[in-house]
Design a protein around this motif. Structure first.
Motif, PDB file in Angstrom:
ATOM      1  N   ARG A 136       0.500  -1.034  -0.031  1.00  0.00           N
ATOM      2  CA  ARG A 136      -0.113   0.158   0.284  1.00  0.00           C
ATOM      3  C   ARG A 136       0.747   1.119  -0.297  1.00  0.00           C
ATOM      4  NH1 ARG A 136      -5.288   1.276   0.480  1.00  0.00           N
ATOM      5  NH2 ARG A 136      -5.997  -1.169  -0.087  1.00  0.00           N
ATOM      6  N   GLU A 137       1.652   1.161   1.475  1.00  0.00           N
ATOM      7  CA  GLU A 137       2.649   2.480   0.508  1.00  0.00           C
ATOM      8  C   GLU A 137       3.343   3.191  -0.083  1.00  0.00           C
ATOM      9  OE1 GLU A 137       5.174  -0.919   3.398  1.00  0.00           O
ATOM     10  OE2 GLU A 137       3.105   0.047   2.699  1.00  0.00           O
ATOM     11  N   ARG A 138       3.565   2.174  -1.207  1.00  0.00           N
ATOM     12  CA  ARG A 138       4.404   2.651  -2.428  1.00  0.00           C
ATOM     13  C   ARG A 138       2.949   3.245  -3.526  1.00  0.00           C
ATOM     14  NH1 ARG A 138       6.781  -2.338  -5.237  1.00  0.00           N
ATOM     15  NH2 ARG A 138       7.705  -4.070  -3.790  1.00  0.00           N
ATOM     16  N   ARG A 139       2.037   2.838  -3.508  1.00  0.00           N
ATOM     17  CA  ARG A 139       0.566   3.435  -3.693  1.00  0.00           C
ATOM     18  C   ARG A 139       0.125   5.394  -3.802  1.00  0.00           C
ATOM     19  NH1 ARG A 139      -4.092  -0.111  -2.966  1.00  0.00           N
ATOM     20  NH2 ARG A 139      -3.412  -2.218  -2.852  1.00  0.00           N
ATOM     21  N   THR A 140       1.505   5.761  -3.937  1.00  0.00           N
ATOM     22  CA  THR A 140       1.449   7.470  -3.517  1.00  0.00           C
ATOM     23  C   THR A 140       2.234   7.844  -5.378  1.00  0.00           C
ATOM     24  OG1 THR A 140       3.582   7.175  -3.852  1.00  0.00           O
ATOM     25  CG2 THR A 140       2.381   7.422  -1.217  1.00  0.00           C
ATOM     26  N   GLU A 141       1.656   9.008  -5.520  1.00  0.00           N
ATOM     27  CA  GLU A 141       1.354   9.519  -6.684  1.00  0.00           C
ATOM     28  C   GLU A 141       2.420  10.194  -6.428  1.00  0.00           C
ATOM     29  OE1 GLU A 141      -1.066  12.451  -7.615  1.00  0.00           O
ATOM     30  OE2 GLU A 141      -2.905  11.030  -7.352  1.00  0.00           O
ATOM     31  N   SER A 142       3.263   9.495  -7.680  1.00  0.00           N
ATOM     32  CA  SER A 142       4.917   9.950  -8.251  1.00  0.00           C
ATOM     33  C   SER A 142       4.717  10.915  -9.700  1.00  0.00           C
ATOM     34  CB  SER A 142       6.179   9.408  -8.023  1.00  0.00           C
ATOM     35  OG  SER A 142       6.152   8.135  -9.432  1.00  0.00           O
ATOM     36  N   PRO A 143       5.692  11.797 -10.390  1.00  0.00           N
ATOM     37  CA  PRO A 143       6.089  12.296 -11.631  1.00  0.00           C
ATOM     38  C   PRO A 143       6.590  10.708 -12.833  1.00  0.00           C
ATOM     39  CG  PRO A 143       7.262  13.719 -10.218  1.00  0.00           C
ATOM     40  CD  PRO A 143       7.121  12.308  -9.190  1.00  0.00           C
ATOM     41  N   LEU A 144       7.075   9.684 -11.737  1.00  0.00           N
ATOM     42  CA  LEU A 144       7.343   9.066 -12.765  1.00  0.00           C
ATOM     43  C   LEU A 144       6.505   8.007 -13.404  1.00  0.00           C
ATOM     44  CD1 LEU A 144       9.952   7.026 -13.615  1.00  0.00           C
ATOM     45  CD2 LEU A 144       9.459   5.864 -11.183  1.00  0.00           C
ATOM     46  N   GLY A 145       5.490   8.307 -11.807  1.00  0.00           N
ATOM     47  CA  GLY A 145       4.141   7.415 -12.534  1.00  0.00           C
ATOM     48  C   GLY A 145       3.167   7.899 -13.278  1.00  0.00           C
ATOM     49  N   ASN A 146       3.264   9.144 -13.215  1.00  0.00           N
ATOM     50  CA  ASN A 146       2.581   9.692 -14.986  1.00  0.00           C
ATOM     51  C   ASN A 146       3.266   9.680 -15.980  1.00  0.00           C
ATOM     52  OD1 ASN A 146       0.623  11.075 -12.582  1.00  0.00           O
ATOM     53  ND2 ASN A 146       1.920  13.156 -12.603  1.00  0.00           N
ATOM     54  N   ARG A 147       4.286   9.544 -16.046  1.00  0.00           N
ATOM     55  CA  ARG A 147       5.228   9.615 -17.249  1.00  0.00           C
ATOM     56  C   ARG A 147       5.184   8.088 -17.171  1.00  0.00           C
ATOM     57  NH1 ARG A 147      11.719  11.014 -15.195  1.00  0.00           N
ATOM     58  NH2 ARG A 147       9.948  12.907 -14.245  1.00  0.00           N
ATOM     59  N   PHE A 148       4.944   7.100 -16.472  1.00  0.00           N
ATOM     60  CA  PHE A 148       4.717   6.285 -17.211  1.00  0.00           C
ATOM     61  C   PHE A 148       3.236   5.553 -17.844  1.00  0.00           C
ATOM     62  CE2 PHE A 148       2.961   1.451 -16.265  1.00  0.00           C
ATOM     63  CZ  PHE A 148       3.743   0.486 -16.714  1.00  0.00           C
TER      64      PHE A 148
END
Ligand code: CUA
Length: 342
Positions: A86-98
């Protein structure tokens, strides 16, 4: 009784048991699909017997690979999202780029590749030059087959030489049909007011099955045909054999059979070269040489032919041929006469 699920229930992540049930259901579907595979491969687009069908099979395998890979990747990412920590599920710029990369770049590249492969297939499936043209006319529910240059008319069977491209001119005598011979090419519609072209090239001798692929009435599923690909010399022989005038019945039994054919309604709808000119039903000039009866309903045997003459409405409900009640001796003579037409 099932009940409408509450929003709280809907938002629950799928359980392992639920996923297991889904996997079992998918496996069941795959088994059912594979159970449809015929061992003789005579009606299988996955066993191409010519360049046209090979091209289509290549596109099919390519699409299967692309869609299968996409399916596995999406399922893996979904699994990570559902079961990941669960702790990995945070918004990050890397996620958006992915998301941008996979949603736009990867999807665009995959769709472009599919488009290019399809266009290449279109070019490869252009109708080649051919010195043999066959007219195939769809009827409810049988196939009229004409060799215009050779002056031959037959039904529910197409005979071709192996190794030579053959041009089929497709049209219909009534509603829209579609010719599909999976081992040799894809489907092509048969329209009453337009001629569509199709090319088939068998790269080896053999018998292949075809099927109407456009719903055309109650007996659509029983609108089948056979394609016999002969070695070249055997095909030439077949042509000569079909061009030969049919024998005049020379025994009392056959003469009686022919007389019954002309006395009953048969001759109104069926042509026999030199005997009758009906065109409503299949040409019977060489009916004794055919493998099947009634567009793939029955093997062509004297017993089946007799049954067909007596009960066409039972064997193929909805077809236009009326039952012909005959005394046993007359029926036997008629069947003997028709089976003698090789
Ligand atoms: Cu003809 Cu379906």
């Amino acid at each position: 009784m099932w009940h409408r699920r509450s929003p709280a229930e809907n938002s629950r992540p799928p359980t392992r048991a639920g996923l297991l049930r889904a996997a079992v259901a998918l496996g069941g579907c795959a088994v059912l699909v594979l159970a449809g595979c015929h061992a003789d491969h005579a009606q299988s687009m996955l066993h191409p017997a010519g360049p046209e069908a090979s091209e289509i099979a290549r596109i099919w395998w390519f699409l299967l690979a692309v869609c299968g890979t996409t399916f596995v990747v999406v399922l893996t990412l979904t699994g990570l999202a559902v079961f990941g920590r669960r702790e990995r599920r945070t918004e990050s710029p890397l996620g958006n780029r992915f998301i941008v990369f996979s949603g736009v770049v990867v999807t665009g590249a995959v769709l472009l590749a599919i488009l290019l492969v399809s266009l290449r297939g279109q070019v490869a499936l252009a109708i080649p030059e051919s010195d043999l043209t066959i007219d195939v006319i769809g009827h409810q529910w049988w196939w009229e087959v004409r060799y215009p240059d050779e002056n031959i008319i037959t039904a529910n069977e197409i005979h071709i030489p192996a190794g030579r491209p053959v041009r089929l001119r497709l049209t219909s005598g009534d509603v829209i049909h579609s010719l599909w011979i999976p081992n040799l090419n894809g489907k092509t519609d048969m329209l009453p007011d337009k001629v569509n072209l199709m090319s088939i090239t068998a790269n080896r001798p053999g018998t292949f099955r075809g099927q109407c692929a456009e719903f055309c009435g109650v007996q659509h599923a029983l609108m089948r045909l056979l394609v016999h690909a002969h070695p070249p010399a055997e095909f030439d022989e077949w042509i000569l054999e079909r061009q030969r005038a049919t024998d005049i019945p020379d025994t009392p039994l056959l003469q009686r059979g022919r007389a019954i054919f002309m006395k009953e309604a048969c001759h109104n709808c069926h042509a026999i070269e030199g005997t009758s000119v009906g065109r409503r039903g299949p040409d019977l000039t060489h009916v004794g040489s055919r493998v099947e009866l009634a567009a793939g309903v029955l093997p062509n045997t004297p017993e089946n032919l007799a049954e067909w003459i007596l009960h066409p409405d039972v064997l193929k409900p909805g077809n236009v041929m009326p039952p012909t009640p005959l005394e046993p001796a007359d029926l036997q003579a008629l069947v003997a006469y028709l089976m003698s037409l090789k």
